[in-house]
Design a protein around this motif. Sequence first.
Motif, short mmCIF file in Angstrom:
data_model
loop_
_atom_site.label_atom_id
_atom_site.label_comp_id
_atom_site.label_asym_id
_atom_site.label_seq_id
_atom_site.Cartn_x
_atom_site.Cartn_y
_atom_site.Cartn_z
N THR A 124 -61.63 -6.12 -3.07
CA THR A 124 -61.38 -7.29 -2.71
C THR A 124 -62.65 -8.04 -2.41
O THR A 124 -63.68 -7.44 -2.63
N ALA A 125 -62.44 -9.41 -2.21
CA ALA A 125 -63.72 -10.36 -1.62
C ALA A 125 -64.33 -9.56 -0.40
O ALA A 125 -65.64 -9.53 -0.44
N GLU A 126 -63.75 -9.20 0.48
CA GLU A 126 -64.12 -8.58 1.45
C GLU A 126 -64.96 -7.34 1.17
O GLU A 126 -66.28 -6.95 1.91
N ARG A 165 -59.23 -5.93 -11.23
CA ARG A 165 -59.01 -7.06 -10.40
C ARG A 165 -58.84 -8.41 -11.39
O ARG A 165 -58.68 -9.33 -10.99
N TYR A 166 -59.03 -8.25 -12.62
CA TYR A 166 -58.41 -9.32 -13.55
C TYR A 166 -58.24 -8.75 -14.91
O TYR A 166 -58.88 -7.71 -15.11
N MET A 167 -57.55 -9.46 -15.71
CA MET A 167 -57.04 -9.02 -17.05
C MET A 167 -57.09 -10.34 -17.66
O MET A 167 -56.63 -11.32 -17.40
N THR A 168 -57.98 -10.11 -18.88
CA THR A 168 -58.00 -11.15 -19.83
C THR A 168 -56.68 -11.17 -20.79
O THR A 168 -56.38 -9.93 -21.17
N LEU A 169 -56.11 -12.07 -21.06
CA LEU A 169 -54.61 -11.84 -21.67
C LEU A 169 -54.69 -11.53 -23.00
O LEU A 169 -53.84 -10.85 -23.54
N ILE A 393 -61.99 -17.36 -5.03
CA ILE A 393 -60.86 -17.37 -5.84
C ILE A 393 -59.90 -16.04 -5.97
O ILE A 393 -58.94 -15.64 -6.04
N MET A 394 -61.01 -14.87 -5.65
CA MET A 394 -60.22 -13.60 -5.18
C MET A 394 -59.61 -13.52 -4.03
O MET A 394 -58.50 -13.02 -4.06
N GLU A 395 -60.07 -14.26 -3.04
CA GLU A 395 -59.32 -14.38 -1.70
C GLU A 395 -57.83 -14.95 -2.04
O GLU A 395 -56.90 -14.73 -1.52
#
Length: 408
Positions: A124-126, A165-169, A393-395
Amino acid sequence: MRPVRAATYVLSICCAILFSVPCTSADDTAERARAIHFSSIVVDTHDDTTQRFLSPGFDIGKRNPDGHVDIPRMREGGMNAIFFSIWIDGRTMGPAAVVKALDQIDLVRQNVRKYPNDMVLARTAEDVRRAHAQGKIAALMGVEGGHMMGNDLHVLRIFADLGVRYMTLTHFYNDEWADSSTAKPEHNGLTDFGREVVREMNRQGILVDISHVSDKTFYDALAISKAPLIASHSSCRALCNHVRDMTDEMIKALAAKGGVIQINYERSFIDRAYKDAEEKVSGNVVTMFDAFKKECQDDDACISKKLNEQQEKLTAEGKLPHVSWERIVDHIDHAVKLVGADHVGLGSDFDGATMPEGMEDCSQLPKITEALLRKGYSEEDIRKILGGNTLRIMEQAEAVSRELNAQP
């Protein structure tokens, strides 16, 4: 008082009277830039260093003579949050792709555990902010290509549980449910299942990354996603007409929904003359990749090394033009002028691309901060670009996830 000293004295007085501020020397600006940079959270949203974990002899804890990223150089360059890319060839699909992706996720986690005094896994951002407060590097993960989930939403949820935390499509090739920017369209953007993938990513708090996707896939994902999107490692097509870059219209649409474009440093993505010359000499990026794939087999770190060596050789021979690191700043500045400093970040593509001259590795990152300061950027805006926008944007993605999971 000597004439030279007198002239200097008068000049300083005039400067103070005319501008009501003290004159700032070049050295003062450099010192201020350094203070800003090393007190900021500097987030790089795309690094292919994971592939080097597969190579015998690579140790991220030691300064390496090659490559772009290791802990000593991250410390030297103030990079204190890194997204390790989970990547395999886009033509590997199904269960084999899932297994290889999980192997790389495990490698990232092992390397973080190996250096607990330097790195900590962040979700997370935190977590990133906490790591920064502790003087540690936040290690995050992004899956670079939807083919790795094997057409199974259960796998996507497992990725989330493991810290992705992310996935490129997509990557170079179309997957079963989305079109890539570097392949002939098959799906007219996202399929119905592709739209469900985006919805599930929102539920899991996984950022939707549209680097590598076709323009139509981008607009489809933008329409479906409830959370802002990222372009984890793309640059501006207006400055370099490459399909991997984003048009001004796309950047505006991304920003209108709160998204962030993280600028890629790859020479052919930031310099039009280099891109055109490279395609004339070597073909497009997929052609070059495939040529070295035959030589390197499944060793993707080998492919990246061979690509870099070829491009350096062609540049030395005068077949490719020189590209300065300052082109990175040009792309940042273009995007900021287009949509504001709230929607721009850094996504280098270190260890997966050929860096411009002067940005040989992550130790050179402070140059970007100093260049932005000299352009008149405020300290607040510089901190946003260095990492604040990515944390924001993560938050937002985390908030959307909580909201969706609270629904019956």
